[in-house]
Design an enzyme around this catalytic site. Structure first.
Site, short mmCIF file in Angstrom:
data_model
loop_
_atom_site.label_atom_id
_atom_site.label_comp_id
_atom_site.label_asym_id
_atom_site.label_seq_id
_atom_site.Cartn_x
_atom_site.Cartn_y
_atom_site.Cartn_z
N PRO A 2 3.46 29.69 47.16
CA PRO A 2 2.94 31.02 46.94
C PRO A 2 3.59 31.73 45.77
O PRO A 2 4.81 31.86 45.71
CB PRO A 2 3.27 31.74 48.25
CG PRO A 2 4.11 30.81 49.04
CD PRO A 2 4.50 29.69 48.17
N GLU A 3 2.77 32.20 44.89
CA GLU A 3 3.20 33.07 43.82
C GLU A 3 2.64 34.45 44.14
O GLU A 3 2.12 34.64 45.24
CB GLU A 3 2.67 32.54 42.47
CG GLU A 3 3.06 31.08 42.24
CD GLU A 3 2.55 30.50 40.93
OE1 GLU A 3 2.31 31.27 40.00
OE2 GLU A 3 2.38 29.27 40.86
N ARG A 112 8.37 21.77 54.07
CA ARG A 112 9.59 21.41 53.33
C ARG A 112 10.82 22.22 53.75
O ARG A 112 11.90 22.02 53.19
CB ARG A 112 9.33 21.53 51.83
CG ARG A 112 8.38 20.43 51.35
CD ARG A 112 8.06 20.53 49.89
NE ARG A 112 9.17 20.15 49.05
CZ ARG A 112 9.13 20.15 47.73
NH1 ARG A 112 8.02 20.51 47.12
NH2 ARG A 112 10.16 19.79 47.03
N ARG A 155 15.01 38.09 23.08
CA ARG A 155 15.31 36.82 23.75
C ARG A 155 14.87 35.63 22.91
O ARG A 155 13.81 35.62 22.34
CB ARG A 155 14.61 36.76 25.11
CG ARG A 155 15.03 37.91 26.00
CD ARG A 155 14.29 37.82 27.30
NE ARG A 155 14.41 39.04 28.07
CZ ARG A 155 14.97 39.09 29.27
NH1 ARG A 155 15.44 38.01 29.82
NH2 ARG A 155 15.03 40.23 29.91
#
Length: 274
Positions: A2-3, A112, A155
């Site tokens: 899930p994102e 998992r 960055r």
DNA sequence: AGTCAAACCTGGGCGC
DNA sequence: TGCGCCCAGGTTTGAC
């Protein structure tokens, strides 16, 4: 699994069902999923509490309970939190069952075993690991074109790992990063500080667009993902690059390629993404 | 600061 | 059928 769009879909499906229901008992089959307090304390404290509200921050579910308690859940890769109407038999992946006062259940299953639970006083939510350092909500008002432009400039890291960094933007994962980069026409290895203003704009819009479409499609079900009612999402039908190596780009026809970046797969179109 | 590998787990898919 | 390998939506930790 899930994102942001998947967690958002779990959130809204549970929000439609849980508020007002009371937990009358807990069966915990895999104690290690409870991060805090101790598994025994967790079961004791949660019993008798009533669900008030279901929220989300990044990929964390924030479930507020009566007496000022907050139940925080991270589903990690294969976690599922499902309101179960019938008294179905328990699969070997079901690790936690909340028994509700309407006879139904809220179950947590996770093949998992990476998913985690925290139970904290609402005021102590920052004590949940990873919460304090979470970056901006990409669909919130703090995420602006100006913010993205400024941050990228400072960055030197490559776009793919940067967008996966939860302390930068909260909620993006492997699928939606790859999809956003494709829509923006940007190569996953591009250093963040090399984007021109037009490219930053394209990336900003692509991130929002792909997340909004993901939510509209009720999430991406590549394998395990289901929402709070056990239903799969549909956004997997709309993916343009993710897990499509060798298949033609829908924009230019060139075969989609896969790279390994920082231990993660990155799917991209060598024709469209520069 | 950035980059990488390994760890936490179980299972699916593929080549042989 | 079976073995060995690589892959998997996430995150943390520790090393260079």
């Amino acid at each position: 699994m899930p994102e942001l769009p998947e967690v958002e879909t779990v959130k809204s499906t549970l929000q439609e069902r849980l508020p007002g229901l009371t937990i009358c008992g807990v069966d915990l089959y895999l104690p290690k999923i409870i991060q805090t307090p101790s598994p025994e304390e967790f079961c004791r404290q949660v019993a008798g509490k009533t669900f008030l509200d279901v929220g989300r921050r990044g990929k964390y579910l924030l479930i507020s309970l009566s007496r000022g308690l907050m139940l925080v859940v991270h589903l990690r890769m294969t976690g599922q939190l499902v309101y179960t109407v019938t008294d179905e038999s328990r699969s070997k992946y079901t690790h936690l069952i909340f028994h509700l006062n309407n006879g139904h259940q809220l179950r947590f299953a996770d093949m998992r075993q990476f998913g985690r639970f925290w139970l904290v006083p609402e005021a102590d939510i920052q004590a949940v690991k990873g919460m304090k350092s979470l970056g901006v909500e990409p669909l919130g008002s703090e995420f602006t074109l100006n913010f993205l432009e400024k941050e990228l400039k400072t960055r030197r890291t490559r776009l793919k790992p940067l967008l996966l960094d939860q302390t930068f933007i909260a909620g993006l994962g492997n699928i939606y990063v790859d999809e956003a980069l494709h829509r923006a026409g940007l190569h996953p290895l591009r250093p963040a500080n090399t984007l021109n203003p037009r490219e930053v704009g394209a990336l900003f819009r692509a991130i929002r667009e792909v997340l909004e479409e993901g939510i509209a499609g009720r999430g991406t079900s590549v394998r395990d993902y289901v929402d709070g009612t056990g239903q799969a999402g549909t956004f997997q039908e709309k993916l343009r690059v993710y897990r499509r190596s060798g298949r033609p780009c829908i924009q230019c026809g060139k075969p989609i390629e896969r790279l390994r970046i920082g231990g993660r797969s990155a799917y991209f179109c060598p024709g469209c993404q520069r």
